[in-house]
Design a protein around this motif. Structure first.
Motif, PDB file in Angstrom:
ATOM      1  N   ARG A 126       2.782  -3.754  -5.395  1.00 19.28           N
ATOM      2  CA  ARG A 126       1.537  -3.907  -4.657  1.00 19.28           C
ATOM      3  C   ARG A 126       1.831  -4.554  -3.311  1.00 19.28           C
ATOM      4  O   ARG A 126       2.984  -4.882  -3.004  1.00 19.28           O
ATOM      5  N   THR A 127       0.797  -4.747  -2.503  1.00 13.51           N
ATOM      6  CA  THR A 127       0.943  -5.504  -1.262  1.00 13.51           C
ATOM      7  C   THR A 127       0.167  -6.808  -1.394  1.00 13.51           C
ATOM      8  O   THR A 127      -0.645  -6.971  -2.305  1.00 13.51           O
ATOM      9  N   SER A 128       0.422  -7.723  -0.465  1.00 12.95           N
ATOM     10  CA  SER A 128      -0.257  -9.019  -0.521  1.00 12.95           C
ATOM     11  C   SER A 128      -1.685  -8.953  -0.001  1.00 12.95           C
ATOM     12  O   SER A 128      -2.449  -9.905  -0.157  1.00 12.95           O
ATOM     13  N   ALA A 129      -2.058  -7.839   0.630  1.00 10.99           N
ATOM     14  CA  ALA A 129      -3.423  -7.663   1.147  1.00 10.99           C
ATOM     15  C   ALA A 129      -4.182  -6.709   0.230  1.00 10.99           C
ATOM     16  O   ALA A 129      -3.720  -5.600  -0.048  1.00 10.99           O
ATOM     17  N   THR A 130      -5.340  -7.120  -0.219  1.00 14.85           N
ATOM     18  CA  THR A 130      -6.087  -6.363  -1.228  1.00 14.85           C
ATOM     19  C   THR A 130      -6.402  -4.941  -0.789  1.00 14.85           C
ATOM     20  O   THR A 130      -6.322  -3.995  -1.578  1.00 14.85           O
TER      21      THR A 130
END
Length: 229
Positions: A126-130
């Motif tokens: 995943r990425t750290s930004a939703t």
């Protein structure tokens, strides 16, 4: 591979085979073939770019950065690998995390007695930004999982290599469809081996498992605690 002399415009490099590479070469059956290579930047401090600017900072990095000598232990040779990305506007690199029963965790607990126990874990990219999706160039199709071979193993799978320190590495394909972030999902099972009292006392019931995405280079480690009853 390491640089020996970068004081002039000519660059001399020192390249060695890793222990695993020498093992393959020693087979002497024609199967040994170097088909790719990787680059890393473990020695580079990018704070120099921020301090001096891109032009001067780049020159200082190229001319003044001490470079590690070539190492034969593949577990130490490249801790920070470089990746090629075609998206010039990429802001968020993907990460990978461990979850059990839908909850993010940092460790796994197992029990061993006369019988062994297993635990199924889920690795998600995943990425750290939703609201930001994983860049398609960085979706991991394959993961490398490394663990102590004398304590743990992955059932119904064979390691692709074992190093002299007793670490076994498994290669596993991602599981099914992508998640809501557009990232890969990997499900795999860890199982304890039957441990003698002497073996158990040697490592005090704790072992580290490392998972690396082969395309993104994202890495996570988690502790497996084993209780002997």
């Amino acid at each position: 591979m390491g640089l020996l002399n970068n004081s002039t415009s000519a660059v001399t490099s020192d390249a060695v085979l890793t222990d695993l590479g020498r093992e393959f070469l020693s087979l002497n059956d024609g199967s040994f073939s170097i088909v790719k290579f990787g680059l890393g930047d473990s020695e580079v401090s990018y704070d120099i770019i921020q301090k001096y600017g891109r032009t001067i900072g780049k020159e200082k990095i190229e001319k003044n950065t001490p470079v590690f000598q070539a190492l034969t232990d593949r577990a130490l040779a490249q801790k920070n690998k470089l990746v090629g990305i075609s998206n010039p506007n990429l802001v968020y690199m993907p990460t990978i995390s461990l979850s059990l029963a839908g909850s993010t965790v940092t460790s796994v607990a197992l029990t061993t007695a006369g019988t062994v126990t297993t635990s199924t874990v889920v690795i998600e990219q995943r990425t750290s930004a939703t609201a930001i999706q994983v860049d398609p160039d960085l979706v991991d199709e394959v993961f490398l999982i490394t663990m102590r071979d004398d304590y743990l193993f992955i059932p119904a799978s064979s390691p692709i290599s074992k190093d002299p320190d007793g670490r076994a590495t498994y290669s596993m394909q991602r599981t099914g469809a992508l998640n809501s972030f557009g990232g890969a999902i990997l499900n795999f099972t860890i199982q304890t081996k039957t441990l003698s009292d002497a073996q158990f006392n040697l490592f005090d019931g704790r072992a580290i498992v490392e998972v690396v995405g082969t395309k993104s280079g994202a890495l996570t480690q988690f502790e497996v605690t084993i209780t002997k009853t």
